[in-house]
Design a protein around this motif. Structure first.
Motif, short mmCIF file in Angstrom:
data_model
loop_
_atom_site.label_atom_id
_atom_site.label_comp_id
_atom_site.label_asym_id
_atom_site.label_seq_id
_atom_site.Cartn_x
_atom_site.Cartn_y
_atom_site.Cartn_z
N TYR A 131 -2.98 -11.30 8.44
CA TYR A 131 -2.03 -10.64 8.47
C TYR A 131 -0.63 -10.06 9.28
CZ TYR A 131 -1.67 -5.42 6.60
OH TYR A 131 -1.46 -4.14 5.92
N ARG A 181 -6.88 -9.71 10.64
CA ARG A 181 -8.60 -8.96 9.68
C ARG A 181 -8.23 -9.07 8.29
NH1 ARG A 181 -6.67 -4.06 9.28
NH2 ARG A 181 -5.59 -3.39 10.56
N ASN A 194 -1.85 -8.49 12.06
CA ASN A 194 -3.20 -8.02 11.96
C ASN A 194 -4.51 -9.19 11.96
OD1 ASN A 194 -2.96 -4.92 12.06
ND2 ASN A 194 -2.32 -4.79 9.71
N GLY A 243 -7.17 -5.99 5.36
CA GLY A 243 -6.22 -5.03 5.37
C GLY A 243 -7.51 -4.14 4.47
N ASP A 244 -7.00 -2.47 4.86
CA ASP A 244 -7.69 -1.36 3.68
C ASP A 244 -6.73 -0.94 3.68
OD1 ASP A 244 -9.39 -0.15 2.68
OD2 ASP A 244 -11.53 0.01 4.36
N PRO A 245 -6.44 -0.72 2.23
CA PRO A 245 -6.97 -0.52 1.04
C PRO A 245 -6.66 -2.09 -0.03
CG PRO A 245 -5.14 0.88 0.47
CD PRO A 245 -5.06 0.84 2.03
N GLU A 246 -5.41 -3.10 0.77
CA GLU A 246 -5.48 -4.02 0.13
C GLU A 246 -6.75 -5.58 -0.28
OE1 GLU A 246 -4.47 -3.20 3.16
OE2 GLU A 246 -2.26 -3.59 3.41
N ASP A 259 0.46 -1.07 0.07
CA ASP A 259 0.03 -0.35 -0.24
C ASP A 259 0.63 1.14 0.46
OD1 ASP A 259 0.89 0.01 2.84
OD2 ASP A 259 -1.41 -0.17 3.73
N1 GLY Z 1 -3.53 -1.38 5.27
C1 GLY Z 1 -3.05 -1.19 6.73
C2 GLY Z 1 -4.26 -1.84 7.21
O1 GLY Z 1 -4.86 -2.30 6.79
O2 GLY Z 1 -3.93 -2.44 8.49
#
Ligand code: GLY
Ligand code: AMP
Length: 428
Positions: A271, A289, A287, A291-294, A214
């Motif tokens: 993650y 869960r 993490n 990812g955002d924006p992955e 990202d």
């Molecule tokens: N892209 C980083 C996150 O979801 O923690």
């Protein structure tokens, strides 16, 4: 099947989009959702906050939900999976004891040290004087991390010892992140490019997703402040098949085996945030869960039915349901409100989404809302800092980025900002 999807970001719109493609799915309730999930196929928003565990449970029971999918970390770390399991409701995600890998950086670091998972050194403090003495004894600058959840803001990279001491006082004495900074890690500062490796896990088996990268800085060319992410792409050219087997062998497998040995088998998405240092790969964080924006680039590459995969994880038979990935690459470009990550205006009309989709893009919403929340035909307005993630697929990264930018060119809202170099490291 009727599904309950928890969360309200671009990640959740991407999850809703992919889950809705499953022939098994009849309806998806999204709590609380956003403007994208309000209008997506099979989806309906329900106004329950993602931290209202009792409200979510009552809703799932009343609607006889067949599968609940949790997007964000907060409900996972608060124990939503344990709560739903105790009530006999199927839910995808790690139990609270396993979600500690994200919920407590002190736990996570101790776990990595115990299982010889490659990571930087760190010391854990809850006393300001002791932490300050330690930082002053170092001849390099460390990284400071609030141990608990801090909405992605709990990592500080000080530029001087004075700044480090000031930040420690803010965290440990002034409790700038509340209880999350009652414990602080002083950690080795590493250097190198970063890659995110996400995997489906069923407690025993692992299925790795295409590795993603990202772009965290606001501005083209990697300038400006850090953000929640201004874009992403997958697969990362940094992650060769050999590298991925090394990640599986030295990072993911020890986590799954270690968690099972602790009596908390890891079921859900794991993650690993990795840095490729001159001394080899190191884990920066875990993490629990997507990812955002992955997610907005990884799920468009998934050919398999996501519901099948999530159910296989829950039932411990991921080995029989290997995910199938598309050839090629995906890139997503985030369109944000002018002023983000500082203050920004809301309520700006968004136009051109249909034209972007006609160009073959998928447009995932993050900070959007219906102009009239009771009517799906009232048009969309901005309601957050990161507004949209425009995803393109292509035969390689460059083609994927071209597709995303071709779609983005049709979208308009007042004050929109985006980077022009997503998945194009050498172009400005
Ligand atoms: N892209 C980083 C996150 O979801 O923690
Ligand atoms: P985390 O939430 O732990 O991933 O940290 C957020 C960001 O801070 C990472 O994506 C890195 O860019 C940076 N970071 C975290 N840990 C370190 C470290 N030990 N050395 C250098 N940068 C780090």
């Amino acid at each position: 099947m009727n599904l309950l999807l928890i969360g309200s970001g671009g990640r959740e719109h991407a999850l809703a989009w992919k889950l809705s493609q499953s022939a098994q799915v009849e309806r998806i309730f999204v709590a609380p959702g956003n403007g994208g999930t309000a209008t997506a196929a099979k989806c309906e928003n329900v106004t329950i906050s993602d931290s209202d565990l009792a409200g979510l449970l009552a809703f799932a029971q009343a609607q006889a939900i067949d599968l609940t999918v949790v997007g964000p970390e907060v409900p996972l770390v608060a124990g939503i999976v344990d709560l739903f399991q105790a009530a006999g409701l199927p839910i995808f995600g790690p139990v609270q004891a396993a979600a500690q890998l994200e919920g407590s950086k002190a736990f996570s670091k101790a776990f990595m040290q115990q299982h010889n998972i490659p990571t930087g050194w760190a010391r854990v403090f809850d006393d300001f004087e002791e932490a300050a003495d330690f930082v002053q004894s170092l001849d390099t600058l460390p990284v400071l991390k609030a141990s608990g959840l801090a909405a992605g803001k709990g990592v500080i990279l000080p530029e001087s010892q004075d700044e480090a001491i000031h930040a420690l006082r803010e965290m440990l004495v002034a409790r700038s992140f509340g209880e999350a900074s009652a414990t602080v890690l002083v950690e080795e500062r590493l250097i190198g490019p970063e890659v995110s490796v996400l995997a489906f896990c069923d407690g025993v088996h692992i299925a790795v997703m295409p590795p993603a990268q990202d772009h965290k800085r606001l501005l083209t060319g990697d300038g400006g402040p850090n953000t929640g992410g201004m874009g992403a792409f997958a697969p990362s050219p940094l992650a060769s098949p050999d590298f991925l087997s090394e990640v599986e062998r030295t990072v993911l497998r020890p986590v799954i085996d270690g968690m099972a040995a602790n009596g908390a088998p890891y079921v859900g998405i794991l993650y690993a945030g990795l840095m490729l240092t001159p001394d080899g790969l190191r884990v920066l964080e875990f993490n629990c869960r997507f990812g955002d924006p992955e997610t907005q680039v990884v799920l468009p590459l998934l050919e398999s039915d996501l519901v099948d995969l999530l159910l296989a994880c829950i039932h411990g038979r991921l080995d029989e349901a290997k995910p199938i990935w598309r050839e090629g690459a995906a890139a997503t470009v985030v369109m944000a409100s002018g002023g983000y990550p500082g203050s920004y205006a809301k309520g700006k009309t968004i136009n051109g989404l249909a034209e972007a989709e006609e160009k073959g893009c998928s447009v995932f919403h993050a900070g959007t809302a219906l102009a009239d929340s009771t009517r799906a035909d009232t048009g969309l307005i901005t309601s957050g800092g990161r507004v949209l993630a425009v995803t393109g697929l292509g035969e390689d990264l460059s083609a994927a980025a071209d597709r995303a930018y071709a779609g983005l060119a049709h979208i308009h809202f007042d004050g929109a900002v985006w980077r022009t170099d997503i998945a194009r490291p050498h172009k400005n």
